[in-house]
Design an enzyme around this catalytic site. Structure first.
Site, PDB file in Angstrom:
ATOM      1  N   LYS A 116       0.820  -1.209   0.000  1.00 17.63           N
ATOM      2  CA  LYS A 116       0.000   0.000   0.000  1.00 17.63           C
ATOM      3  C   LYS A 116       0.855   1.261   0.000  1.00 17.63           C
ATOM      4  O   LYS A 116       0.559   2.235  -0.696  1.00 17.63           O
ATOM      5  CB  LYS A 116      -0.942  -0.013   1.206  1.00 17.63           C
ATOM      6  CG  LYS A 116      -2.094  -1.002   1.083  1.00 17.63           C
ATOM      7  CD  LYS A 116      -3.004  -0.926   2.282  1.00 17.63           C
ATOM      8  CE  LYS A 116      -4.261  -1.771   2.094  1.00 17.63           C
ATOM      9  NZ  LYS A 116      -3.979  -3.177   1.878  1.00 17.63           N
ATOM     10  N   GLU A 200      -3.097   7.352   8.084  1.00 16.14           N
ATOM     11  CA  GLU A 200      -3.813   8.295   7.239  1.00 16.14           C
ATOM     12  C   GLU A 200      -4.885   9.026   8.037  1.00 16.14           C
ATOM     13  O   GLU A 200      -5.392   8.516   9.041  1.00 16.14           O
ATOM     14  CB  GLU A 200      -4.495   7.569   6.071  1.00 16.14           C
ATOM     15  CG  GLU A 200      -3.539   6.949   5.091  1.00 16.14           C
ATOM     16  CD  GLU A 200      -4.262   6.250   3.962  1.00 16.14           C
ATOM     17  OE1 GLU A 200      -3.637   6.083   2.900  1.00 16.14           O
ATOM     18  OE2 GLU A 200      -5.435   5.862   4.133  1.00 16.14           O
ATOM     19  N   HIS A 235     -15.077  -3.497   7.721  1.00 15.32           N
ATOM     20  CA  HIS A 235     -14.296  -3.182   6.522  1.00 15.32           C
ATOM     21  C   HIS A 235     -14.476  -4.216   5.416  1.00 15.32           C
ATOM     22  O   HIS A 235     -13.655  -4.282   4.494  1.00 15.32           O
ATOM     23  CB  HIS A 235     -12.806  -3.027   6.855  1.00 15.32           C
ATOM     24  CG  HIS A 235     -12.533  -2.023   7.926  1.00 15.32           C
ATOM     25  ND1 HIS A 235     -12.696  -0.668   7.746  1.00 15.32           N
ATOM     26  CD2 HIS A 235     -12.129  -2.181   9.214  1.00 15.32           C
ATOM     27  CE1 HIS A 235     -12.387  -0.023   8.861  1.00 15.32           C
ATOM     28  NE2 HIS A 235     -12.055  -0.913   9.767  1.00 15.32           N
ATOM     29  N   ARG A 292      -6.793  -7.716  -9.846  1.00 14.36           N
ATOM     30  CA  ARG A 292      -7.567  -8.914 -10.191  1.00 14.36           C
ATOM     31  C   ARG A 292      -8.999  -8.480 -10.488  1.00 14.36           C
ATOM     32  O   ARG A 292      -9.355  -7.315 -10.316  1.00 14.36           O
ATOM     33  CB  ARG A 292      -7.575  -9.898  -9.021  1.00 14.36           C
ATOM     34  CG  ARG A 292      -8.063  -9.258  -7.721  1.00 14.36           C
ATOM     35  CD  ARG A 292      -8.153 -10.241  -6.576  1.00 14.36           C
ATOM     36  NE  ARG A 292      -8.328  -9.600  -5.286  1.00 14.36           N
ATOM     37  CZ  ARG A 292      -9.464  -9.117  -4.807  1.00 14.36           C
ATOM     38  NH1 ARG A 292     -10.563  -9.193  -5.550  1.00 14.36           N
ATOM     39  NH2 ARG A 292      -9.529  -8.560  -3.615  1.00 14.36           N
TER      40      ARG A 292
END
Length: 669
Positions: A116, A200, A235, A292
């Site tokens: 990430k 973040e 999530h 994907r």
């Protein structure tokens, strides 16, 4: 085009890929673990290869076994599906090294997007907007806390190598940061073998919007519009839809251009998804790229009329993209609901068991039955059938239910109706929860954000209510019909008729159910043209209108009531008015001896095997004495003497399989 491909996956994923391949005339090879030898995806493919034990790491995650299977069967390419090895760069490279085409992006693109923090560094260079935060390599706790303090709380700590909600913590205050960081790192190292994190700014009411991109080897890259995946729990996505409600043409183009820029930045080829977090004001930021095809790709197929698996095969074979950007159009609205074997009332814990009864809404099979202008209205992608088991080894998904409408309101109505018609017995599911969610005011009005379920928890998880007298009447009618089938009493015996005929008298019975943990007696008076049912201080007149299998139509005090009722061992499942009532009851077989004594015979209460015979012809026995033992549904059932008497004949031997209702012994009172 390829003549044969191997599908390195299982369940609905493998079934989905096999469907498109078959339509294109491409042969398919399935791989399966010991747990999946009789699985639906194995039956759908042209060939199959066993690759190991049930645990995924010994089978579906074994790259060497999968490549060996492809070589042995002559498969020219491997489709990894989504999940398992689909984003494994080493596997993609191993396919290339073995001379097999990997139906996916090059290994270099998977590597570039696999981290990430590294991906965000690339996106920053490509001018793709990023959430404010720290994505670097410095992992000192004091340094990370200072970064969080500077950007302001709340913040999100996220495992750099993570996914699926693992290694992720929301921190509300500076004092909580280090404990949350330590917890996040422990989970990350256990899940991904890498405890590196990024920090973040946490958006408080964000939407999760993703863009479907597709690139070929000829330099073309397009976006097939967006999907809104905001409705999540822990999530993980619950509902997905396309297009995103409230999306303007200008914002769609901006997000699409940002997504194609992200794909081009890593030299992408094939299907990919660029995920964005979006503010309610329309601003958006790059989150990650999934290299994907996504679980929710069917909603994109519904609104574009395109088969994305076909696109994958064509691009992997070296062909150009079937359409360019200006040729792609949005038609209508599509919704997808993920139907899981899980218990929403118990923190969505997975449910393991057998699909003892499975009825789905009328659907068009995956072959995209419509056109772009008039798509198929309802589709089910599933890897299981009635009688299959949901095991502890794999994801507990039962199916994906996808609907299309000319607009969002029509799609919502169609989804609600389809969920009402989806009937599962044998394990817990989230179907009732999904129906409440789809019909809820915030979702129906498109007031969407990733915290929707938590914010509206009280409405989405209401306290259970007692069953109505209409539902109880359906349960009783089905139970009476089930008794008739199980006892197989000769119709010439007037006292044994379901009409309850008695000479100069009315038959009265009490049936006992359980609801909300309480024992519920239900009285039943047999009358000339029906029954009088008493329940919870209510009395109603009940008549049977029609019965077709498990579908019933009855009248309750003149009101027509319809429902589907499944009697599963000692539990009655009633599906009516869009709800599923589960009613345990006292097994009437406990009283079967009274009927058996009248007719001088004993019958099998259900299909099974004779495992013990405890008496011989001519034996004299007392009431309640065990006569033989049957095994059915992994449980033993003892057939006992209905009263004092003599065994006239034992009709079966130990080990024999018998059907429900079969006479086992002849008994003389």
């Amino acid at each position: 085009m390829f003549t044969k491909i191997l599908i390195a996956n299982r369940g609905e994923i493998a079934c989905r890929v096999a469907s498109s391949a078959r339509r294109m005339g491409v042969k398919t090879v399935a791989v399966y673990s010991d747990a999946d030898i009789n699985a639906r995806h194995v039956a759908l493919c042209d060939e199959s290869v066993a690759i190991g034990a049930a645990p995924a790491k010994e089978s579906y995650l074994s790259a060497d076994k999968i490549i060996a299977a492809a070589l042995a069967t002559g498969a020219q390419a491997i489709h990894p599906g989504y999940g398992f090895l689909s984003e494994n760069a080493q596997f993609a490279q191993a396919c290339f090294d073995a001379g097999i085409v990997f139906i996916g992006p090059p290994a270099s693109a998977i590597v570039a997007m696999g981290s990430k923090s590294a991906a965000k560094a690339l996106m920053e260079k490509a001018k793709v907007p990023l959430v404010p935060g720290y994505h670097g390599d410095q992992q000192d706790p004091d340094f990370l806390q200072n970064e969080a303090d500077a950007m302001g709380y709340p913040v999100l700590i996220k495992a750099s190598a993570g996914g699926g909600g693992k290694g992720m913590r929301i921190v509300e205050k500076s004092q909580q940061f280090k404990d949350a960081l330590a917890s996040c790192k422990r989970e990350a190292i256990n899940s991904f073998g890498d405890d590196k994190v990024l920090v973040e700014k946490y958006l408080t009411q964000p939407r999760h919007i993703e863009i479907q991109v597709f690139a070929d080897t000829h330099g073309s890259c397009v976006y097939l519009f967006e999907r809104d995946c905001s409705v999540q729990r822990r999530h993980q996505k619950v509902l997905e839809e396309a297009p995103a409600p409230g999306m303007t043409a200008e914002r769609r183009m901006a997000m699409g251009n940002a997504a194609t820029a992200a794909a081009k930045a890593v030299g992408y080829v094939g299907a990919g998804t660029v995920e964005f977090i979006a503010n309610q004001d329309g601003s958006f930021y790059f989150m990650e790229m999934n290299t994907r095809l996504q679980v929710e790709h069917p909603v994109t197929e519904m609104i574009t009329g395109q088969d994305l698996v076909e696109w994958q095969l064509r691009v992997a074979f070296g062909e150009a993209l079937p359409l360019q950007q200006q040729q792609l159009k949005i038609h209508g609205h599509a919704l997808e609901a993920r139907i899981y074997a899980e218990n929403p009332d118990n923190d969505f814990l997975p449910s393991i068991g057998t699909l003892r009864h499975l009825r789905t809404p009328a659907a068009v099979a995956f072959e995209l039955g419509g056109t772009a202008e008039q798509p198929a209205a309802l589709r089910i992608d599933s890897g299981v059938r009635e009688g299959d088991a949901i095991s502890p080894f794999y994801d507990p998904m039962i199916a994906k239910l996808i609907v299309w409408g000319r607009d969002r309101q029509e799609a919502l109505t169609r989804m609600s109706d389809a969920l009402s018609d989806y009937r599962v017995v044998g394990l817990n599911t989230n179907i009732a929860f999904l129906k409440r969610l789809v019909e809820s005011v915030p979702f129906a009005s498109a007031d969407l954000d990733t915290g929707l379920i938590e914010r509206h928890h009280a409405a989405l998880f209401p306290a259970p209510a007692p069953v109505s007298i209409e539902v109880m009447a359906l349960a009783v009618m089905a139970l009476l019909a089930h008794e008739s089938r199980r006892t197989r009493v000769a119709s010439s015996d007037p006292w044994a008729l379901l009409t309850g005929w008695r000479m100069n008298a009315t038959l009265q019975r009490t049936l006992e159910f359980t609801d909300l943990g309480q024992r519920l007696p239900v009285t039943l008076d047999y009358e000339q043209n029906g029954w009088t049912l008493g329940y919870a201080n209510l009395t109603s007149q009940v008549t049977l209108v029609t019965q077709q299998g498990s579908d019933y139509a009855i009248r309750v005090d003149g009101r027509l009531v319809r429902g589907t009722v499944v009697v599963d061992r000692d539990t009655v499942h009633v599906f009516a008015a869009g709800k599923h009532a589960v009613l345990p009851y006292n097994d009437p077989l406990a009283h079967a001896g009274q009927v058996e004594a009248e007719v001088g015979r004993l019958t099998a209460p259900m299909p099974g095997k004779i495992v013990a015979i405890l008496v011989c012809k001519g034996d004299t026995v007392q009431k309640g004495a065990p006569l033989l033992i049957m095994e059915a549904m992994k449980m033993e059932h003892t057939i006992a003497a209905p009263r004092d008497g003599m065994v006239e004949e034992v009709l079966y031997a130990m080990g024999d399989q018998v059907e429900e209702g079969t006479q086992l012994l002849s008994f003389k009172v």
